[in-house]
Write a protein that holds these residues in place. Structure first.
Motif: not given
Length: 311
Positions: A241-262
């Motif tokens: 990943i393109r990230k260091d300790v002080d770069e929270p913007d580049f953290t992989p993030i998973a989100r749930r679609n509230p409409h279908n659960g994907n």
């Protein structure tokens, strides 16, 4: 060699081979090599020894020796605690942490494998003993002992093998785009990216996937935060990943679609490779602590049958 010498040696050997068969060292380097590997093999020898001597001890009416099995159970529970503590101690050094659910899953797996070794060794010993009782030649005693021990090891490994994401969901490439400062994947809001430079990096190098659950059971499992953290960790380990300790913007993030659960996930890897990302997500284990089965309930089963009838 005494009456039970061959039986004990054969059972011990089969138990150790079963432990070697269950050890897997992959790209995650867990167990670490060689220190972790040696530790687990040593514990495997102890577990195999307990299974090998249990039957001879009972036959010779040395009942006090069998109490060591109870002591061993406590010892292997300590193995679980040791694995948990070890992973907890290094959790702070991971750019993308495993998460407590993933750690607990790993710890339980290593405890269970020692019990699998005991069972394999014990089954080998029992088979050898009963073949000897019916007075078949020594080579048949050894053959059937190895045969039943091997079947036991394979069956236990298959029984306790964990599901992978690919077995409960489809993982599809997804599209990254922005709505103003909002980072979105397939129209699901991920986070607010304030810096124009960061948004440009996502547009140029970011890749994303959408995880589509196969049924309500999978949907409930993927909703678990620990399961999503495990997916993020595995993706980061595989692709970098393109990230260091002080770069929270580049953290992989998973989100749930509230409409279908994907579940959608965006990541900026060191080397953008969509095929590798899909494979990394597919090969993520389904955590035992995250498994949910609403369809197994009476209400869930009824609704599922009604839905099938409508289809």
């Amino acid at each position: 060699m005494d009456e039970f010498g061959v039986q004990i040696i054969l059972s011990l050997g089969m138990g150790l081979l079963a432990r070697i068969y269950m050890i897997r060292i992959d790209q995650r380097q867990y167990p670490s090599y060689p220190q972790g590997l040696i530790s687990h093999l040593t514990l495997g020898v102890i577990a195999a020894s307990l299974g090998a001597v249990a039957l001879p001890a009972l036959v010779q009416k040395e009942y006090s020796a069998v109490t060591f099995l109870a002591l061993a159970a406590q010892q292997f529970r300590d193995v679980r605690n040791m694995e948990r503590q070890s992973l907890d101690n290094i959790e702070g050094t991971e750019l993308i942490p495993r998460g407590t659910a993933y750690i607990e899953d790993i710890a339980k797996a290593f405890e269970a494998r020692n019990y699998m070794v005991i069972i394999t060794s014990l089954m080998t010993s029992i088979t050898f003993y009963f073949i000897k009782i019916i007075k078949l030649p020594i080579y048949l005693q050894i053959f059937f002992g190895i045969f039943i021990g091997s079947i036991t090891a394979v069956a236990l490994k298959k029984l306790l093998s964990r599901q992978l994401i690919v077995e409960i969901a489809q993982v599809m490439p997804a599209h990254i785009h922005f709505d103003g400062p909002l980072l979105m994947v397939n129209d699901v809001v991920i986070m607010n990216i304030g810096l124009k430079g960061s948004r440009k990096i996502y547009e140029e190098r970011g890749i994303a996937v959408e995880i589509i659950p196969n049924d309500a059971n999978a949907r409930a499992t993927l909703a678990n935060m620990g399961q999503r953290q495990a997916v993020q960790h595995n993706a980061a380990i595989q692709l970098g990943i393109r990230k260091d300790v002080d770069e929270p913007d580049f953290t992989p993030i998973a989100r749930r679609n509230p409409h279908n659960g994907n579940i959608v996930m965006a990541i900026i890897p060191m080397e953008p490779n969509m095929d590798l990302l899909v494979e990394a997500v597919n090969k993520t284990p389904v955590l035992e602590t995250a498994k949910r089965k609403p369809l197994e309930s009476k209400i869930g089963s009824k609704e599922n049958n009604e839905l099938k009838g409508e289809l």
